[in-house]
Design a protein around this motif. Structure first.
Motif, PDB file in Angstrom:
ATOM      1  N   SER A 128       1.860   3.164   2.457  1.00  0.00           N
ATOM      2  CA  SER A 128       1.611   4.188   3.477  1.00  0.00           C
ATOM      3  C   SER A 128       2.765   4.298   4.479  1.00  0.00           C
ATOM      4  O   SER A 128       2.850   5.266   5.215  1.00  0.00           O
ATOM      5  CB  SER A 128       0.293   3.924   4.204  1.00  0.00           C
ATOM      6  OG  SER A 128       0.382   2.753   4.958  1.00  0.00           O
TER       7      SER A 128
ATOM      8  N   PHE B  18      -5.644  14.942  -0.586  1.00  0.00           N
ATOM      9  CA  PHE B  18      -5.960  13.911   0.410  1.00  0.00           C
ATOM     10  C   PHE B  18      -7.398  14.108   0.886  1.00  0.00           C
ATOM     11  O   PHE B  18      -7.978  15.188   0.708  1.00  0.00           O
ATOM     12  CB  PHE B  18      -5.025  14.001   1.622  1.00  0.00           C
ATOM     13  CG  PHE B  18      -4.891  15.388   2.174  1.00  0.00           C
ATOM     14  CD1 PHE B  18      -3.846  16.200   1.778  1.00  0.00           C
ATOM     15  CD2 PHE B  18      -5.823  15.892   3.071  1.00  0.00           C
ATOM     16  CE1 PHE B  18      -3.733  17.498   2.264  1.00  0.00           C
ATOM     17  CE2 PHE B  18      -5.710  17.178   3.562  1.00  0.00           C
ATOM     18  CZ  PHE B  18      -4.667  17.990   3.154  1.00  0.00           C
TER      19      PHE B  18
ATOM     20  N   GLN C  70       2.492   9.055   0.746  1.00  0.00           N
ATOM     21  CA  GLN C  70       2.374   9.638  -0.600  1.00  0.00           C
ATOM     22  C   GLN C  70       3.418  10.734  -0.779  1.00  0.00           C
ATOM     23  O   GLN C  70       4.088  10.819  -1.825  1.00  0.00           O
ATOM     24  CB  GLN C  70       0.975  10.265  -0.792  1.00  0.00           C
ATOM     25  CG  GLN C  70      -0.191   9.292  -0.757  1.00  0.00           C
ATOM     26  CD  GLN C  70      -0.490   8.649  -2.101  1.00  0.00           C
ATOM     27  OE1 GLN C  70       0.207   8.885  -3.083  1.00  0.00           O
ATOM     28  NE2 GLN C  70      -1.521   7.821  -2.140  1.00  0.00           N
TER      29      GLN C  70
ATOM     30  N   CYS D 116       0.799  -1.235   0.000  1.00  0.00           N
ATOM     31  CA  CYS D 116       0.000   0.000   0.000  1.00  0.00           C
ATOM     32  C   CYS D 116       0.830   1.282   0.000  1.00  0.00           C
ATOM     33  O   CYS D 116       0.329   2.338  -0.376  1.00  0.00           O
ATOM     34  CB  CYS D 116      -0.965   0.011   1.173  1.00  0.00           C
ATOM     35  SG  CYS D 116      -0.205   0.432   2.763  1.00  0.00           S
TER      36      CYS D 116
ATOM     37  N   ASN E 142       1.666   3.645  -4.155  1.00  0.00           N
ATOM     38  CA  ASN E 142       0.961   4.298  -3.045  1.00  0.00           C
ATOM     39  C   ASN E 142      -0.542   4.283  -3.309  1.00  0.00           C
ATOM     40  O   ASN E 142      -1.020   4.927  -4.235  1.00  0.00           O
ATOM     41  CB  ASN E 142       1.429   5.752  -2.896  1.00  0.00           C
ATOM     42  CG  ASN E 142       2.854   5.823  -2.393  1.00  0.00           C
ATOM     43  OD1 ASN E 142       3.794   5.730  -3.184  1.00  0.00           O
ATOM     44  ND2 ASN E 142       3.025   5.958  -1.088  1.00  0.00           N
TER      45      ASN E 142
ATOM     46  N   ILE F 295      -3.889  14.294  -6.054  1.00  0.00           N
ATOM     47  CA  ILE F 295      -2.504  13.910  -5.743  1.00  0.00           C
ATOM     48  C   ILE F 295      -1.636  14.137  -6.982  1.00  0.00           C
ATOM     49  O   ILE F 295      -0.544  14.709  -6.899  1.00  0.00           O
ATOM     50  CB  ILE F 295      -2.444  12.437  -5.276  1.00  0.00           C
ATOM     51  CG1 ILE F 295      -3.095  12.280  -3.900  1.00  0.00           C
ATOM     52  CG2 ILE F 295      -1.003  11.931  -5.252  1.00  0.00           C
ATOM     53  CD1 ILE F 295      -3.297  10.837  -3.447  1.00  0.00           C
TER      54      ILE F 295
ATOM     55  N   CYS G  39      -4.524   5.007  -2.271  1.00  0.00           N
ATOM     56  CA  CYS G  39      -5.344   5.947  -1.509  1.00  0.00           C
ATOM     57  C   CYS G  39      -6.771   5.420  -1.529  1.00  0.00           C
ATOM     58  O   CYS G  39      -7.432   5.439  -2.560  1.00  0.00           O
ATOM     59  CB  CYS G  39      -5.279   7.343  -2.139  1.00  0.00           C
ATOM     60  SG  CYS G  39      -6.491   8.495  -1.455  1.00  0.00           S
ATOM     61  N   ARG G  40      -7.228   4.912  -0.386  1.00  0.00           N
ATOM     62  CA  ARG G  40      -8.557   4.305  -0.354  1.00  0.00           C
ATOM     63  C   ARG G  40      -9.659   5.347  -0.512  1.00  0.00           C
ATOM     64  O   ARG G  40     -10.786   5.028  -0.867  1.00  0.00           O
ATOM     65  CB  ARG G  40      -8.763   3.495   0.939  1.00  0.00           C
ATOM     66  CG  ARG G  40      -7.874   2.265   1.045  1.00  0.00           C
ATOM     67  CD  ARG G  40      -8.103   1.270  -0.063  1.00  0.00           C
ATOM     68  NE  ARG G  40      -9.446   0.732  -0.085  1.00  0.00           N
ATOM     69  CZ  ARG G  40      -9.856  -0.363   0.554  1.00  0.00           C
ATOM     70  NH1 ARG G  40      -9.009  -1.041   1.283  1.00  0.00           N
ATOM     71  NH2 ARG G  40     -11.097  -0.773   0.469  1.00  0.00           N
ATOM     72  N   CYS G  41      -9.355   6.628  -0.205  1.00  0.00           N
ATOM     73  CA  CYS G  41     -10.350   7.677  -0.427  1.00  0.00           C
ATOM     74  C   CYS G  41     -10.460   8.005  -1.913  1.00  0.00           C
ATOM     75  O   CYS G  41     -11.430   8.644  -2.341  1.00  0.00           O
ATOM     76  CB  CYS G  41      -9.975   8.954   0.321  1.00  0.00           C
ATOM     77  SG  CYS G  41      -9.809   8.751   2.101  1.00  0.00           S
TER      78      CYS G  41
ATOM     79  N   CYS H 276      -2.913   7.933   4.123  1.00  0.00           N
ATOM     80  CA  CYS H 276      -1.861   7.553   3.172  1.00  0.00           C
ATOM     81  C   CYS H 276      -0.918   8.714   2.879  1.00  0.00           C
ATOM     82  O   CYS H 276       0.105   8.535   2.216  1.00  0.00           O
ATOM     83  CB  CYS H 276      -2.456   7.035   1.859  1.00  0.00           C
ATOM     84  SG  CYS H 276      -3.220   8.316   0.835  1.00  0.00           S
ATOM     85  N   THR H 277      -1.267   9.912   3.342  1.00  0.00           N
ATOM     86  CA  THR H 277      -0.589  11.132   2.892  1.00  0.00           C
ATOM     87  C   THR H 277       0.911  11.195   3.230  1.00  0.00           C
ATOM     88  O   THR H 277       1.713  11.542   2.358  1.00  0.00           O
ATOM     89  CB  THR H 277      -1.316  12.382   3.435  1.00  0.00           C
ATOM     90  OG1 THR H 277      -2.718  12.229   3.172  1.00  0.00           O
ATOM     91  CG2 THR H 277      -0.806  13.641   2.774  1.00  0.00           C
TER      92      THR H 277
ATOM     93  N   TYR I 255      -6.731  10.452  -5.939  1.00  0.00           N
ATOM     94  CA  TYR I 255      -5.647  10.388  -6.926  1.00  0.00           C
ATOM     95  C   TYR I 255      -5.563  11.608  -7.842  1.00  0.00           C
ATOM     96  O   TYR I 255      -4.476  12.085  -8.149  1.00  0.00           O
ATOM     97  CB  TYR I 255      -5.784   9.126  -7.787  1.00  0.00           C
ATOM     98  CG  TYR I 255      -5.616   7.854  -7.013  1.00  0.00           C
ATOM     99  CD1 TYR I 255      -4.376   7.505  -6.482  1.00  0.00           C
ATOM    100  CD2 TYR I 255      -6.679   6.984  -6.800  1.00  0.00           C
ATOM    101  CE1 TYR I 255      -4.220   6.331  -5.762  1.00  0.00           C
ATOM    102  CE2 TYR I 255      -6.525   5.809  -6.082  1.00  0.00           C
ATOM    103  CZ  TYR I 255      -5.291   5.486  -5.565  1.00  0.00           C
ATOM    104  OH  TYR I 255      -5.126   4.326  -4.858  1.00  0.00           O
TER     105      TYR I 255
END
Lengths: 329, 169
Positions: B48, B97, B106, B46, B150, B160, B152-154, B102-103, B157
């Motif tokens: 993170s 984000f 990232q 992942c 990386n 980002i 990001c479940r939110c 994850c930031t 992208y």
């Protein structure tokens, strides 16, 4: 995870002797596969001998014009190296298509070759698996087979080798340098990995205590015109469904040498000699490409659930050959 | 088996005794109180837990701390000392984000990735790996490919990518 001792290696011979003496010892490279396996309970070493401390992190040109990649060279450094990119583009492409930027910065050349299958049953200690536990059975047969073999499998194991790098190395006739308890020897990459047969727990021909110290690439003229193409379920950061490494040397309109290997289809990087035989000593035409693919894949044995891999492998090979030819015009 | 190790974390020398089984991630978080790198999957999938290890981006969940003795580690917390790194500013400006878990990974990954591109490293989407690579070639496709480690479940992208595009200039 069981407790283990840790030793940084001081020299290759000493590291080999230490591991050879202790049945539960193993070498530690970048750790990206081994550490994960220790967390999952697949690997239970009592001693790790860290070989990233050895001076095996160099890429050098050999007297014959070939290139030696030290076993400790990180995948990202090999992929970024000007000589690799210029002379062996398929290898650079294969390396770049594997894992992620962070993992490539850790993973080593030797470790990449020795990484183990990502078969979901192999990685799940609650399921039978002949590779993990000889004689326990194969859960993939009759199970989830999307990522499994169509060539060279056995009734005991249908797992595939996950490496991209090794597929390019197999196509490019690379040779692995090994230091073992009995001294040094070299093994062509195509002979390093085994087909599963009735001993799927043995991934390679190496014995306990054997340490890969380098991979040598020969100065083949065709390697400059080489490509690697990987087909997968998402655009990046996924293992191959099918991949192809190919190199063609075309002179006066005829193919003088052809090198082809498939990934994602077998327990080892699959060197496609039959396809190569069809390609050489004739013009590189569309119909020859299809004939070559057919020659290699005519006796493929897909499983229920991965029949698509046969046409996928055929189409990918033809597409890669087309691309190489168009670039040489 | 215990081992004594020394690390330099975000500019400060740190010493600690760890069981050899301890990952670099757990050493940072549980032993040294450095919580910027996050434990997401703990299997290298992942991103993170990404930090800069001797200047290069790596996942810390697949590295044993004992094997990193003497290393220089920069987490998202220490990228710019007490100040603000341009990549951090760009993530703020572009809403790069949502939940923020994850930031830190990232941002460390993006900083390492831009350095790789500046050093001329190609990627899997670079048309000609044998050709030269320039930071100006870092288009959205290149950023997406190079940042694929990386997750990001939110699903932030899009922002980002635009944050990194701006910070890379």
């Amino acid at each position: 995870m069981i407790p283990f001792d840790y030793q940084p290696a001081e020299n290759a011979e000493g590291a080999v002797a230490t591991v050879a003496r202790a049945p539960e010892a193993t070498f530690l490279g970048g750790g990206t596969n081994l550490v994960d396996h220790m967390k999952l309970g697949l690997a239970r070493p009592s001693l790790l001998v860290d070989v990233t401390t050895l001076p095996l992190d160099r890429i050098e040109t050999l007297p014959d014009g070939g290139v030696r990649i030290g076993a400790g060279v990180r995948n990202s450094d090999a992929a970024a190296h000007p000589t690799i990119r210029e002379r062996y583009p398929a290898l650079a492409e294969a390396l770049l298509s594997g894992a992620s930027g962070q993992l490539r910065n850790l993973a080593t050349t030797g470790g990449n070759l020795l990484q183990r299958t990502r078969c979901v049953y192999f990685q799940d200690v609650t399921t039978p698996c002949n590779k993990r536990e000889p004689g326990s059975g194969c859960s993939a047969l009759g199970g989830y087979t999307r990522y499994h073999a169509i060539l060279g499998a056995s009734s005991d194991c249908v797992a595939v080798h996950p490496s991209d790098m090794a597929v390019a190395m197999a196509a490019l006739d690379a040779v692995v340098q090994v230091t073992g308890p009995g001294g040094q020897r070299d093994i062509p990459v195509v002979d390093l990995h085994r087909l599963p047969g009735d001993q799927p727990h043995r991934d390679t021909v190496l014995s306990h205590g054997d340490l890969i110290t380098a991979v040598d690439l020969p100065p083949a003229p065709a390697s400059r015109h080489s490509r690697y193409r990987k087909v997968r379920d998402r655009a990046s950061y996924a293992f191959a469904l099918v991949s192809v490494a190919a190199a063609l040397d075309i002179e006066d309109g005829d193919v003088r040498a052809a090198r082809v290997a498939f990934g994602g289809v077998s327990h080892k990087p699959w060197r496609a000699r039959r396809a190569e035989d069809v390609l050489v000593e004739g013009p590189p035409t569309e119909s020859t490409f299809w004939d070559a693919a057919e020659a290699e894949l005519s006796d493929a044995e897909p499983l229920r659930g991965n029949e698509f891999k046969v046409p996928l492998a055929r189409n990918t090979l033809v597409s890669v050959l087309r691309e190489i030819v168009s670039e040489q015009r | 088996m215990d081992a004594e190790i020394t690390l330099r974390v975000d500019g400060r020398p740190r010493q600690c005794t760890v069981d050899t089984r301890t990952t670099l991630l757990d050493t940072l978080r549980e032993h040294l109180g450095v919580s910027a790198p996050k434990k997401g999957c703990d299997h290298g999938q992942c991103g993170s837990c990404t930090v800069l290890l001797d200047g290069r981006r790596v996942t810390t969940c697949l590295a044993f701390a004992v094997a990193q003795n003497g290393a220089e580690i920069t987490t998202a917390e220490g990228l710019a000392g007490d100040g603000e790194h341009p990549m951090q500013r760009a993530f703020l400006d572009h809403d790069g984000f949502q939940c923020g878990f994850c930031t830190p990974g990232q941002i460390c990954s993006a900083v390492g990735m831009v350095d790789e591109a500046r050093a001329g490293w190609p990627s899997a989407v670079t048309p000609d790996v044998a050709g030269s690579v320039d930071i100006d070639d870092l288009d959205d496709a290149e950023i997406r490919e190079r940042m694929s480690g990386n997750l990001c479940r939110c699903g932030a992208y899009v922002n980002i990518v635009s944050a990194i595009r701006e910070a890379a200039r």
